[in-house]
Each structure stands twice: as C-alpha cells, then as structure tokens.
Scaffold this motif. Structure first.
Motif, PDB file in Angstrom:
ATOM      1  N   UNK A  66       0.808  -1.215   0.000  1.00 49.48           N
ATOM      2  CA  UNK A  66       0.000   0.000   0.000  1.00 49.48           C
ATOM      3  C   UNK A  66       0.841   1.265   0.000  1.00 49.48           C
ATOM      4  N   UNK A  67       2.108   1.192   0.383  1.00 49.18           N
ATOM      5  CA  UNK A  67       2.882   2.427   0.460  1.00 49.18           C
ATOM      6  C   UNK A  67       3.220   2.918  -0.935  1.00 49.18           C
ATOM      7  N   UNK A  68       3.245   4.227  -1.084  1.00 47.13           N
ATOM      8  CA  UNK A  68       3.426   4.856  -2.388  1.00 47.13           C
ATOM      9  C   UNK A  68       4.774   4.514  -3.008  1.00 47.13           C
TER      10      UNK A  68
ATOM     11  N   UNK B 151       1.284  -9.846  -9.406  1.00 47.71           N
ATOM     12  CA  UNK B 151       1.090  -8.494  -8.863  1.00 47.71           C
ATOM     13  C   UNK B 151       1.077  -7.446  -9.961  1.00 47.71           C
ATOM     14  N   UNK B 152       1.943  -7.594 -10.965  1.00 48.09           N
ATOM     15  CA  UNK B 152       1.973  -6.636 -12.067  1.00 48.09           C
ATOM     16  C   UNK B 152       0.695  -6.704 -12.895  1.00 48.09           C
ATOM     17  N   UNK B 153       0.149  -7.905 -13.045  1.00 45.18           N
ATOM     18  CA  UNK B 153      -1.109  -8.061 -13.780  1.00 45.18           C
ATOM     19  C   UNK B 153      -2.239  -7.313 -13.065  1.00 45.18           C
TER      20      UNK B 153
ATOM     21  N   UNK C 252       5.222   2.946  -6.661  1.00 41.37           N
ATOM     22  CA  UNK C 252       5.945   3.661  -7.712  1.00 41.37           C
ATOM     23  C   UNK C 252       7.006   2.766  -8.347  1.00 41.37           C
ATOM     24  N   UNK C 253       7.696   1.991  -7.520  1.00 37.48           N
ATOM     25  CA  UNK C 253       8.728   1.094  -8.047  1.00 37.48           C
ATOM     26  C   UNK C 253       8.113   0.031  -8.956  1.00 37.48           C
TER      27      UNK C 253
ATOM     28  N   UNK D 279       5.781  -0.426 -16.474  1.00 40.37           N
ATOM     29  CA  UNK D 279       5.830   0.420 -17.670  1.00 40.37           C
ATOM     30  C   UNK D 279       7.043   0.102 -18.531  1.00 40.37           C
ATOM     31  N   UNK D 280       8.164  -0.227 -17.891  1.00 40.13           N
ATOM     32  CA  UNK D 280       9.358  -0.612 -18.668  1.00 40.13           C
ATOM     33  C   UNK D 280       9.078  -1.862 -19.489  1.00 40.13           C
ATOM     34  N   UNK D 281       8.491  -2.854 -18.862  1.00 37.56           N
ATOM     35  CA  UNK D 281       8.156  -4.086 -19.580  1.00 37.56           C
ATOM     36  C   UNK D 281       7.178  -3.808 -20.716  1.00 37.56           C
ATOM     37  N   UNK D 282       6.177  -3.003 -20.415  1.00 32.40           N
ATOM     38  CA  UNK D 282       5.148  -2.707 -21.400  1.00 32.40           C
ATOM     39  C   UNK D 282       5.712  -1.891 -22.563  1.00 32.40           C
TER      40      UNK D 282
END
Length: 488
Positions: A33-35, A249-251, A39-40, A46-49
């Motif tokens: 839950x921490x920002x 988690x990324x999904x 962000x990480x 986004x890098x993968x995408x």
C-alpha cells in the motif's frame, strides 16, 4: 472460474489511490500500500510494457512501408510496365483507403471482444505481407488495383487496433508519448523506406529476370511476413488476459491503474457491454462525427506524404538521389514528434500542440509555392514534415475525450479514423502529374484543408471548455470533489 491470480486477501490492505467505495468490482487488492513500493512496481511494469509496445512501432513501419511503396516504384517503371494512363496511378493510391474505410470500425468492434489481440493483429499483418508480395508479380493494372484494395482492407485492422490497445494499458497522462512512439513509425518508414527502396531499386534490377519495382514489393512483403510471425509472441494482449511476461502483482496493478484512471468518469473501464452498444453509442455521439470530419481535413492537408518521392524528384535529381533526399526531413519530423508529444502530456494541452505543427506545415506549403529554387524547395520539405506531428496529438486527444468507456472508445477511434480516410481518398487526386513540377494548386488545397481543420478543432475546444466549466460549477454547488475533466 476467474482467471485472476489466487492471492490471500487476508494479507491485503485497502487498494491504493482510490476510495474503497469506488471499488465496485472484484479485482483483488494488491499486497502493498505504500506509495514508494507502488511507484517502483509501476515503473517496472511500464518498462516491460514499453518494450512490448516498441514492437508495435516496427509493425507500423512495415504497415506504412507496404502502403507507400507504390510511390517509390513509380520512379522505376511501375506505371509504364502496367500501362497506366491519366489518373490511374492516383486511383491505385486512392483505392487502398476505400478498403480502410470499410474495415476499421468492424475490426475494432471485433477486437474489443477478443482476449488475444496479439494473435488477431499478427494474422492480419501476415495476410497484408502476402498481398504485398503478390503485388510484385502482377501483370495488369486491374490486378494491381484489386490487390491494393485488399491491402487496405486488411491493413485497416492494425492502426486503430493498436491505438485502442495502447489506451487499455496507459493512463491519460501517459498516452501522448506512447501514441507518438507508435505513430513515429510512419515518419521512420517515410525516411528509411526511401533508403531501402533506393538500395533495392538500384541493386536488384534484372536479377532473376525481375525488374527493380517488382523486387521492391517481393522483398518488403517477405520482411512483413517474418515480422508478423515474431509478433505473435511479442505483442501484449489486454490487461485482463493472463500474460506470461507479467507477474501476478503486475497483472493486478495493470488492471487497477486503468480502473483508477477511469474512476472519475461516468463508466467503469472494465464494464462489459452487450452486443454492439459501444458502436451504437459512438454513432449517436455528434462529437465522433465532428472530430472525424476535422481529422479528414487534416489528413487531406498531410497528403503530400503519399507523394513525397515525387515532390523530391521535382528538384531535378535522379531516382536514387531523390529517394535519399526524402530521409532527412522525415527524421527531423520524427524527432520533433517526441518532444511535442511529451510536452503535450506534461502541460495537458492538446489543441495548441496540434495547431502549431500544422501552421509550420502551412509555412512549408507557402515556401514551395513561391519558388522553384532547389535549396529553398528542399527546405520547404522540412517544414511540411513537421505537420505530421499534429496527427499524433490529435489521436491522443480523441483517446482522452472518449476515455470513460472501453467499448465506445474502441468504436470512436475506428469511426473517426475511418472518416479521416476519406481525406486520403480525395487527396490522392490533389497531386496529378499535370500540376507538376510546381504543384501550386496542390499546395493551395493543402493550406485550405489545414485551415478548415484548425477552425473545427477550435470550436471543439470551446465546447469542451464549457463542459469543464459546467462540471466545476456543479461540483462547487453540491460540495463534490473534483471529477473528470476534458483535456483541452
């Protein structure tokens, strides 16, 4: 049974970035839950995408190359060998866009209901590669005309489909740069397809008994098929489709990001619709038609790109040098598009970032009309290619405007792009050989259509501004938090 990763809900805190009351679906809660942690993980996602999306650029390069290679073939006997007369070459260019018009909306509506857009887009690419290859074997104008129509019919699936696919993964403030990355494929293709064509046309003429222009279609068609096979395993699907290249988690994060981005709108991003309600909603929305006509005028003003080798040849050089001279203006246009798109995302402005490049293009038209001096006319080509940046930002503006509903957005993109194709159909006749080498009349028409596009977008911007003002007044009166705002 759900296709989501099975996670222990007891270990999760409430979802980040949105109130619990807004969570009206059953998407699992992320285990952090921490920002800082979010962000990480979001940067890693986004890098993968972005790496996957970069392959879309290569596909678009091949898409545009297979569409525009007729202009290069024209310099090495294409018209003469097929016994074309009068405006038949212009009709050959125009007929491709008829196929575009017919297929874009049905294709995107179908794509919205698929789980594997990667397989669909790759299959379409392999088919248009085969059509390009067969074009290199035609013996008559009629056969070439039929194949060009089929090429447009199949190619129509890619660009609106790719733009829609981007809108399923990226938030509104991320779309401009990624759309620029995608559409830079056309500029890169304009630049390097000329270099590739010059090499093929100069080096393969007469090999195995084929003339140079036939080799151009044969080689480029074969390359397209090879890229299509690779695309099956590289292109991303929708965030709701399980992907081997994303962790569980990324999904979940990918889906959650888009839900949060749509939370302030009127409709949930993941809401399913029955039948073709998204298409019917888009058809009934006057904004779709307004933007479609405005984009049609813009596309007409950008029609010089379809005849760029011809315009380069008016400077008096041979075919090889004329093709080589096409590259630098498009390279500069590509570099500019990234800066303009990024600045548009940062500032949240769309209208002026569309209008500015179009005005630079108009400057180029005026310069080309005023002189036949070789150096000055070549300089005018650099100004003209700047106007192509406007197309990038316009598409992003469309995505932002129809961002609340997935199905409607898919239909709106396709319908607007289909209407824009009418600009290409008519503009194919803006550049008859009889108007050369000065092409004053052609440039004048491009100026008029560009001005019409600017005027229509100005009126649309005023409309969106009034909508934002009304929403702000309602929120103030009812004490509501700030909600959805249109980007201007």
């Amino acid at each position: 049974m759900s296709d989501r990763p099975l996670l222990d809900a007891g270990n999760y805190s409430p979802r980040y970035g949105a109130s619990e009351s807004g969570n009206n679906n059953d998407t699992p809660i992320l285990p952090y839950s921490d920002e800082q942690s979010r962000a990480f993980k979001e940067k890693r996602l986004l890098r993968k995408l972005d790496l996957r999306v970069a392959f879309l650029v290569l596909i678009y390069i091949m898409n545009y190359m297979d569409r525009s290679n007729a202009a290069a073939a024209r310099l090495r006997g294409f018209e003469e060998d097929l016994d074309m007369k009068g405006n038949q070459f212009n009709t050959l260019i125009s007929i491709l866009y008829v196929g575009y018009v017919l297929m874009q909306a049905p294709s995107n509506t179908f794509l919205d209901r698929m789980k594997r857009p990667s397989l669909y887009l790759s299959s379409c690419m392999a088919i248009w590669g085969a059509i390009t290859l067969f074009t290199g074997t035609v013996q008559t104008y009629r056969a070439a005309l039929i194949l060009r129509f089929l090429l447009g019919f199949v190619e129509a699936a890619f660009f609106p489909g790719a733009v829609f696919l981007l809108s399923q993964w990226y938030k509104r403030n991320e779309l401009g740069l990624r759309t620029a990355l995608l559409t830079c494929g056309s500029s890169v293709s304009n630049a390097f397809s000329a270099l590739i064509a010059s090499g093929i046309l100069a080096g393969l003429d007469g090999i195995l008994g084929f003339t140079a222009w036939r080799w151009l279609f044969l080689v480029e068609g074969t390359l397209t098929i090879i890229v299509a096979v690779c695309a099956i395993w590289i292109l991303p699907d929708f965030p709701s489709t399980p992907s081997v290249w994303l962790s569980p988690d990324e999904q979940i994060l990918a889906k959650r990001r888009m839900e949060e981005d749509a939370a302030a709108g009127n409709e949930d991003q993941s809401k399913l619709v029955e039948g073709f309600s998204g298409l019917s909603e888009a058809i009934m929305d006057w904004r779709v038609w307004w933007l479609g006509v405005a984009l049609s005028f813009m596309v007409a003003s950008l029609s010089f790109g379809n005849f760029f080798p011809t315009l380069s040849a008016t400077m008096g050089y041979n075919a090889t040098i004329s093709l080589l001279l096409c590259a630098p203006p498009w390279i500069l246009g590509t570099a500019t598009s990234f800066f303009v798109a990024r600045h548009s995302d940062v500032t949240g402005d769309r209208f002026w970032h569309i209008t500015g490049p179009l005005l630079l293009g108009i400057v180029g038209f005026v310069i080309a009309m005023s002189t036949m001096n070789t150096a000055v006319r070549y300089l005018s080509l650099f100004f003209m290619t700047q106007s192509s940046v406007a197309y990038v930002i316009f598409l992003t503006w469309v995505l932002n405007t129809f961002s609340q509903s997935r199905s409607k957005r898919a239909a709106a993109i396709a319908l607007i792009n289909s209407m824009a194709t009418f600009g290409n159909i008519g503009a194919s006749y803006f550049w008859p050989s009889s108007w050369g080498p000065s092409y004053v009349n052609s440039y004048f028409i491009c100026i008029l259509t560009g001005a019409m596009s600017i005027a229509m977008r100005w009126a649309f911007r005023k409309h969106l501004s009034r909508c934002n003002g009304a929403a702000e007044a309602e929120e103030h009166a009812l004490g509501l938090p700030k909600g959805f705002r249109y980007l201007l």
